[in-house]
Design a protein around this motif. Structure first.
Motif, PDB file in Angstrom:
ATOM      1  N   ILE A 167      -2.041   3.063  13.392  1.00 55.31           N
ATOM      2  CA  ILE A 167      -1.518   4.312  11.958  1.00 55.31           C
ATOM      3  C   ILE A 167      -0.864   3.255  11.031  1.00 55.31           C
ATOM      4  O   ILE A 167      -0.552   4.096  10.315  1.00 55.31           O
ATOM      5  CB  ILE A 167      -1.843   5.832  12.169  1.00 55.31           C
ATOM      6  N   ASN A 168       0.018   2.889  11.730  1.00 56.72           N
ATOM      7  CA  ASN A 168       1.312   2.581  11.350  1.00 56.72           C
ATOM      8  C   ASN A 168       0.796   0.470  11.023  1.00 56.72           C
ATOM      9  O   ASN A 168       1.733   0.173  10.999  1.00 56.72           O
ATOM     10  CB  ASN A 168       2.477   2.368  11.303  1.00 56.72           C
TER      11      ASN A 168
ATOM     12  N   GLY B 188     -10.964   6.460  11.371  1.00 57.82           N
ATOM     13  CA  GLY B 188     -11.278   5.474  11.345  1.00 57.82           C
ATOM     14  C   GLY B 188     -10.260   5.099   9.450  1.00 57.82           C
ATOM     15  O   GLY B 188      -9.404   5.465   9.857  1.00 57.82           O
ATOM     16  N   ASP B 189     -10.463   3.993   8.907  1.00 54.12           N
ATOM     17  CA  ASP B 189     -10.188   3.334   7.988  1.00 54.12           C
ATOM     18  C   ASP B 189     -10.635   3.887   6.555  1.00 54.12           C
ATOM     19  O   ASP B 189     -11.520   2.751   6.405  1.00 54.12           O
ATOM     20  CB  ASP B 189      -9.679   2.146   7.465  1.00 54.12           C
TER      21      ASP B 189
ATOM     22  N   ASP C 211      -7.606   0.905   3.930  1.00 56.69           N
ATOM     23  CA  ASP C 211      -5.923   0.130   3.013  1.00 56.69           C
ATOM     24  C   ASP C 211      -5.662  -0.849   4.490  1.00 56.69           C
ATOM     25  O   ASP C 211      -4.209  -1.353   4.481  1.00 56.69           O
ATOM     26  CB  ASP C 211      -5.077   1.164   2.801  1.00 56.69           C
ATOM     27  N   GLY C 212      -5.983  -0.404   5.681  1.00 57.84           N
ATOM     28  CA  GLY C 212      -5.773  -1.272   6.741  1.00 57.84           C
ATOM     29  C   GLY C 212      -5.060  -0.942   7.122  1.00 57.84           C
ATOM     30  O   GLY C 212      -5.062  -1.695   8.500  1.00 57.84           O
ATOM     31  N   TYR C 213      -5.463   0.957   6.677  1.00 54.53           N
ATOM     32  CA  TYR C 213      -4.537   1.550   8.238  1.00 54.53           C
ATOM     33  C   TYR C 213      -5.380   2.567   8.772  1.00 54.53           C
ATOM     34  O   TYR C 213      -6.113   3.262   8.069  1.00 54.53           O
ATOM     35  CB  TYR C 213      -3.202   1.788   7.514  1.00 54.53           C
TER      36      TYR C 213
ATOM     37  N   GLY D 209      -0.306   4.925   7.549  1.00 58.51           N
ATOM     38  CA  GLY D 209       0.485   3.535   6.163  1.00 58.51           C
ATOM     39  C   GLY D 209       2.055   3.219   7.168  1.00 58.51           C
ATOM     40  O   GLY D 209       1.986   3.822   8.517  1.00 58.51           O
ATOM     41  N   SER D 210       2.474   2.124   6.606  1.00 53.87           N
ATOM     42  CA  SER D 210       3.593   1.742   7.282  1.00 53.87           C
ATOM     43  C   SER D 210       4.834   2.163   7.195  1.00 53.87           C
ATOM     44  O   SER D 210       5.263   3.825   6.887  1.00 53.87           O
ATOM     45  CB  SER D 210       4.292  -0.076   6.240  1.00 53.87           C
TER      46      SER D 210
END
Length: 214
Positions: free
Chosen positions: A66-67, A135-136, A140-142, A161-162
């Motif tokens: 997730i991050n 899933g994503d 956005d890649g997360y 997210g980050s």
């Protein structure tokens, strides 16, 4: 290693074992026995204990990464939290040296380092009665999470997210934003019981979007 024995009292706990130990065993005869009272976060696994009377550990799922730090994460539902308002705890994975036992009755997750908590909207919603990796969803890649409720016919998708942008979420005071934090999926009829099996909701919703776009 000195372990807090009180963490083993009651049913509200999760035990996480290192699967690489089983993968490393080439034959069944080589798989070791485990004493769950002596898990070591540096070698064999760790313990996550929840608050009492919340039905913590009723639903447990992986949520992908997730991050996006390269480690798989966990999501744990506690649908009976706070008069059945419900809560969901996201626990970050990490290197063995960074992991430790977690007691959520006395520790608040830190979104920058250990994870975050999402609390339901109101008493009786049973938020977190089902949880699953989505899933994503927003590409956005997360990886993202889908969370179900019982009595309000609603499911929630929360974006990953980050760690720098993660925060604890209280749905009683915060509305998810489809452009930044997530969105809700509401059933058409009360009898739909949308949200009880959240892992299927996203699949059906995506299928409906694909069909209507044909």
């Amino acid at each position: 290693m000195q372990r807090n024995k009180s963490l083993f009292k009651g049913p509200f706990m999760i035990l996480v074992l290192w699967l690489f130990m089983l993968k490393a065993c080439s034959a069944t005869a080589n798989i070791p026995n485990f004493d769950l009272r002596g898990l070591d976060p540096a070698t064999t696994g760790f313990l996550i204990a929840g608050e009492s009377a919340t039905f913590f550990r009723m639903v447990v799922s992986t949520v992908g990464d997730i991050n996006n730090d390269g480690y798989a994460d966990l999501v744990i539902g506690a649908p009976y939290y706070d008069s059945n308002r419900g809560a969901v705890h996201v626990i970050y994975g990490g290197s063995q040296s960074s992991l430790s036992d977690i007691d959520l009755s006395s520790t608040t997750l830190d979104p920058a380092t250990t994870g975050f908590t999402i609390r339901g909207n109101a008493a009786g919603n049973f938020f977190g009665i089902s949880v699953s990796m989505a899933g994503d969803v927003d590409n956005d890649g997360y990886d993202d999470i889908i969370i179900g409720t019982d009595s309000i016919n609603t499911a929630y998708v929360v974006y990953g997210g980050s760690t720098a942008t993660r925060a604890n979420i209280n749905l009683a005071t915060t509305t998810l934003s489809p452009t930044s934090t997530g969105f809700t999926i509401e059933g058409e009829y009360a009898s739909d019981v949308l949200g009880v099996c959240s892992e299927k909701i996203l699949e059906m919703s995506i299928m409906m979007v694909m069909l209507t776009s044909l």
